[in-house]
Design a protein around this motif. Structure first.
Motif, PDB file in Angstrom:
ATOM      1  N   PRO A  71     -27.510  74.791 103.432  1.00  0.00           N
ATOM      2  CA  PRO A  71     -26.181  74.137 103.700  1.00  0.00           C
ATOM      3  C   PRO A  71     -25.422  73.499 102.650  1.00  0.00           C
ATOM      4  O   PRO A  71     -24.110  73.182 102.726  1.00  0.00           O
ATOM      5  CB  PRO A  71     -26.690  73.147 104.968  1.00  0.00           C
ATOM      6  CG  PRO A  71     -27.994  72.955 104.668  1.00  0.00           C
ATOM      7  CD  PRO A  71     -28.381  74.392 104.071  1.00  0.00           C
ATOM      8  N   MET A  72     -26.279  72.867 101.752  1.00  0.00           N
ATOM      9  CA  MET A  72     -25.525  72.175 100.364  1.00  0.00           C
ATOM     10  C   MET A  72     -24.657  73.021  99.926  1.00  0.00           C
ATOM     11  O   MET A  72     -23.489  72.657  99.441  1.00  0.00           O
ATOM     12  CB  MET A  72     -26.502  71.439  99.767  1.00  0.00           C
ATOM     13  CG  MET A  72     -27.437  70.326 100.199  1.00  0.00           C
ATOM     14  SD  MET A  72     -28.855  69.958  99.490  1.00  0.00           S
ATOM     15  CE  MET A  72     -28.263  69.358  97.908  1.00  0.00           C
ATOM     16  N   HIS A 105     -21.466  73.753 101.804  1.00  0.00           N
ATOM     17  CA  HIS A 105     -20.474  72.793 101.583  1.00  0.00           C
ATOM     18  C   HIS A 105     -19.329  73.129 100.358  1.00  0.00           C
ATOM     19  O   HIS A 105     -18.327  72.772 100.445  1.00  0.00           O
ATOM     20  CB  HIS A 105     -21.016  71.434 101.528  1.00  0.00           C
ATOM     21  CG  HIS A 105     -21.466  70.935 102.925  1.00  0.00           C
ATOM     22  ND1 HIS A 105     -20.716  70.872 104.072  1.00  0.00           N
ATOM     23  CD2 HIS A 105     -22.683  70.630 103.352  1.00  0.00           C
ATOM     24  CE1 HIS A 105     -21.294  70.534 105.144  1.00  0.00           C
ATOM     25  NE2 HIS A 105     -22.473  70.295 104.769  1.00  0.00           N
ATOM     26  N   LYS A 110     -15.757  73.716 100.322  1.00  0.00           N
ATOM     27  CA  LYS A 110     -14.523  72.981  99.811  1.00  0.00           C
ATOM     28  C   LYS A 110     -13.593  73.695  98.555  1.00  0.00           C
ATOM     29  O   LYS A 110     -12.917  73.083  97.808  1.00  0.00           O
ATOM     30  CB  LYS A 110     -15.095  71.702  99.034  1.00  0.00           C
ATOM     31  CG  LYS A 110     -15.913  70.784 100.250  1.00  0.00           C
ATOM     32  CD  LYS A 110     -14.801  70.158 101.073  1.00  0.00           C
ATOM     33  CE  LYS A 110     -15.267  69.209 102.058  1.00  0.00           C
ATOM     34  NZ  LYS A 110     -16.023  68.165 101.749  1.00  0.00           N
ATOM     35  N   HIS A 159     -20.847  82.884 103.598  1.00  0.00           N
ATOM     36  CA  HIS A 159     -19.875  81.962 102.992  1.00  0.00           C
ATOM     37  C   HIS A 159     -18.972  82.652 101.796  1.00  0.00           C
ATOM     38  O   HIS A 159     -18.028  81.749 101.295  1.00  0.00           O
ATOM     39  CB  HIS A 159     -20.750  80.598 102.188  1.00  0.00           C
ATOM     40  CG  HIS A 159     -21.399  79.978 103.192  1.00  0.00           C
ATOM     41  ND1 HIS A 159     -20.902  79.188 103.981  1.00  0.00           N
ATOM     42  CD2 HIS A 159     -22.965  79.921 103.578  1.00  0.00           C
ATOM     43  CE1 HIS A 159     -21.711  78.502 104.879  1.00  0.00           C
ATOM     44  NE2 HIS A 159     -22.938  78.961 104.390  1.00  0.00           N
ATOM     45  N   ALA A 213     -28.090  67.225 105.372  1.00  0.00           N
ATOM     46  CA  ALA A 213     -27.677  68.478 104.650  1.00  0.00           C
ATOM     47  C   ALA A 213     -26.619  69.231 105.336  1.00  0.00           C
ATOM     48  O   ALA A 213     -25.532  69.503 104.637  1.00  0.00           O
ATOM     49  CB  ALA A 213     -28.640  69.200 104.090  1.00  0.00           C
ATOM     50  N   GLU A 214     -26.944  69.676 106.809  1.00  0.00           N
ATOM     51  CA  GLU A 214     -26.109  70.251 107.309  1.00  0.00           C
ATOM     52  C   GLU A 214     -24.738  69.751 107.702  1.00  0.00           C
ATOM     53  O   GLU A 214     -23.580  70.221 107.842  1.00  0.00           O
ATOM     54  CB  GLU A 214     -26.639  70.579 108.903  1.00  0.00           C
ATOM     55  CG  GLU A 214     -27.701  71.718 108.502  1.00  0.00           C
ATOM     56  CD  GLU A 214     -28.628  71.680 109.720  1.00  0.00           C
ATOM     57  OE1 GLU A 214     -28.563  70.917 110.520  1.00  0.00           O
ATOM     58  OE2 GLU A 214     -29.393  72.759 109.529  1.00  0.00           O
ATOM     59  N   ASN A 215     -24.731  68.265 107.734  1.00  0.00           N
ATOM     60  CA  ASN A 215     -23.558  67.527 108.101  1.00  0.00           C
ATOM     61  C   ASN A 215     -22.788  66.863 106.955  1.00  0.00           C
ATOM     62  O   ASN A 215     -21.661  66.408 107.044  1.00  0.00           O
ATOM     63  CB  ASN A 215     -23.884  66.373 108.800  1.00  0.00           C
ATOM     64  CG  ASN A 215     -24.233  66.868 110.177  1.00  0.00           C
ATOM     65  OD1 ASN A 215     -23.760  67.810 111.125  1.00  0.00           O
ATOM     66  ND2 ASN A 215     -25.390  66.136 110.821  1.00  0.00           N
ATOM     67  N   GLY A 216     -23.406  67.243 105.515  1.00  0.00           N
ATOM     68  CA  GLY A 216     -22.725  67.057 104.451  1.00  0.00           C
ATOM     69  C   GLY A 216     -22.755  65.179 104.123  1.00  0.00           C
ATOM     70  O   GLY A 216     -21.764  64.703 103.583  1.00  0.00           O
ATOM     71  N   CYS A 251     -19.073  66.684  97.879  1.00  0.00           N
ATOM     72  CA  CYS A 251     -18.969  67.764  98.804  1.00  0.00           C
ATOM     73  C   CYS A 251     -20.202  67.756  99.915  1.00  0.00           C
ATOM     74  O   CYS A 251     -19.757  68.417 101.028  1.00  0.00           O
ATOM     75  CB  CYS A 251     -18.863  69.253  98.142  1.00  0.00           C
ATOM     76  SG  CYS A 251     -17.532  69.496  97.293  1.00  0.00           S
ATOM     77  N   PHE A 252     -21.101  67.388  99.725  1.00  0.00           N
ATOM     78  CA  PHE A 252     -22.328  67.168 100.588  1.00  0.00           C
ATOM     79  C   PHE A 252     -22.897  66.014 100.661  1.00  0.00           C
ATOM     80  O   PHE A 252     -24.143  65.817 101.343  1.00  0.00           O
ATOM     81  CB  PHE A 252     -23.371  68.281 100.416  1.00  0.00           C
ATOM     82  CG  PHE A 252     -23.824  68.487  99.031  1.00  0.00           C
ATOM     83  CD1 PHE A 252     -24.734  67.490  98.340  1.00  0.00           C
ATOM     84  CD2 PHE A 252     -23.310  69.400  98.150  1.00  0.00           C
ATOM     85  CE1 PHE A 252     -25.205  67.460  97.072  1.00  0.00           C
ATOM     86  CE2 PHE A 252     -23.784  69.665  96.661  1.00  0.00           C
ATOM     87  CZ  PHE A 252     -24.570  68.834  96.280  1.00  0.00           C
ATOM     88  N   GLN A 290     -22.533  61.394 101.278  1.00  0.00           N
ATOM     89  CA  GLN A 290     -21.919  60.367 101.833  1.00  0.00           C
ATOM     90  C   GLN A 290     -22.109  59.159 100.825  1.00  0.00           C
ATOM     91  O   GLN A 290     -21.275  58.321 100.900  1.00  0.00           O
ATOM     92  CB  GLN A 290     -22.351  59.819 103.101  1.00  0.00           C
ATOM     93  CG  GLN A 290     -24.027  59.485 103.047  1.00  0.00           C
ATOM     94  CD  GLN A 290     -24.164  58.834 104.437  1.00  0.00           C
ATOM     95  OE1 GLN A 290     -23.058  58.521 105.400  1.00  0.00           O
ATOM     96  NE2 GLN A 290     -25.387  58.362 104.829  1.00  0.00           N
TER      97      GLN A 290
END
Length: 291
Positions: free
Chosen positions: A15-16, A19, A23, A44, A129-132, A154-155, A157
């Motif tokens: 997932p990383m 993201h 982007k 992707h 990771a999935e939600n960034g 991008c991944f 917070q």
């Protein structure tokens, strides 16, 4: 938009890397199981590569997220390793939770080859990771960090430079020390509540709003009460991380008695067949002792 490579497409890396592509970055990927890299590329729109070296060629930023020190060396060093074709002035960012020792070793190799190395372990688990929304702890040079931080965002917070190479890994060790103690305390508290005849869910609801509240209580308290552990950060991974912590503690002369004890409790969970259970499964050990 940058040319990026991502090496290692496990539960975190997949997932990383996604993201980064979402982007708008150009992403080339490598995974030891090639079918996963091909699946990622199909999903992707990036490019699956046959070797880490192929993925790294031409990239401004090379990201990596594998299992341990040995895995990291295997994808960076040698003729097919990423370092063989990482370009001068590129930045190699390692998201593996590994030792500070290997971070310094690889940073020296990178410096000799003319590119920067940043150790950047993450916290936040698969969901993060999935939600960034990962937290990224970095060690390395300020200039290299400043270049790559907007891409890491991008991944992530939160992303912070903690010091020179190795400081990211030692910060992650502090993170795991704190988690180990919290999960054991939460397990003891919830098991105590059960033995005392209390409604565990009601207990979590009320005390989570006070001084005992924590991420672990908010996100794992109710699932622990419901005996659900088929998700999240696995016990096997936590024991790997705590092994790194205990080795570093010996090196620097730090006392970590609670961490050492909880590491043994996790070994008990492994012996129960729980190596792939979530780390909050420490409560199952207490329940087994109570029977």
């Amino acid at each position: 938009m940058a040319k990026c490579a991502f090496i290692g497409l496990g539960v975190m890396g997949y997932p990383m890397a996604g993201h980064l592509a979402a982007k708008g970055h150009e992403v080339r990927v490598y995974n030891r199981t090639s079918s996963k890299a091909e699946a990622w590329a199909a999903e992707h729109g990036g490019t699956a590569c046959a070797t880490p070296a192929e993925a790294a060629e031409g990239a401004e930023f090379v990201f990596c997220c594998v299992g341990n020190d040995d895995d990291l060396r295997s994808v960076t060093l040698g003729a097919d390793g990423a370092f063989a074709r990482t370009g001068k002035d590129a930045v190699f960012v390692d998201h593996t939770t590994a030792s500070a020792e290997v971070a310094r070793e690889l940073a020296a190799e990178a410096e000799a080859a003319g590119f920067a190395f940043i150790d950047a372990p993450v916290s936040g688990g698969q969901a993060g990771a999935e939600n960034g929304v990962l937290t990224v702890m970095c060690g390395g040079a300020q200039a290299a960090f400043d270049r790559v931080a907007p891409v890491i965002d991008c991944f992530a917070q939160a992303c912070r430079l903690m010091g020179p190479v190795g400081a990211g890994q030692t910060t992650k060790m502090v993170n795991q020390i704190c988690i180990a103690g919290l999960v054991q305390a939460l397990s003891e508290g919830l098991n105590f509540a059960d033995k005392a005849g209390l409604d565990g869910h009601a207990v979590v609801d009320v005390i989570s709003k006070g001084a005992a509240g924590s991420w672990q209580m908010a996100n794992r308290g109710n699932t622990m009460l419901d005996d659900q552990f088929d998700f999240g950060f696995a016990v096997d991974w936590m024991r790997k991380d705590l092994g790194i912590v205990l080795a570093e503690a010996r090196n620097i002369g730090a006392s970590v008695p609670v961490t050492a004890q909880v590491d043994q409790f996790y070994q008990d969970v492994q012996n129960m067949g729980g190596g792939r259970w979530d780390t909050s499964s420490l409560i199952r050990r207490l329940r087994a002792l109570s029977h």
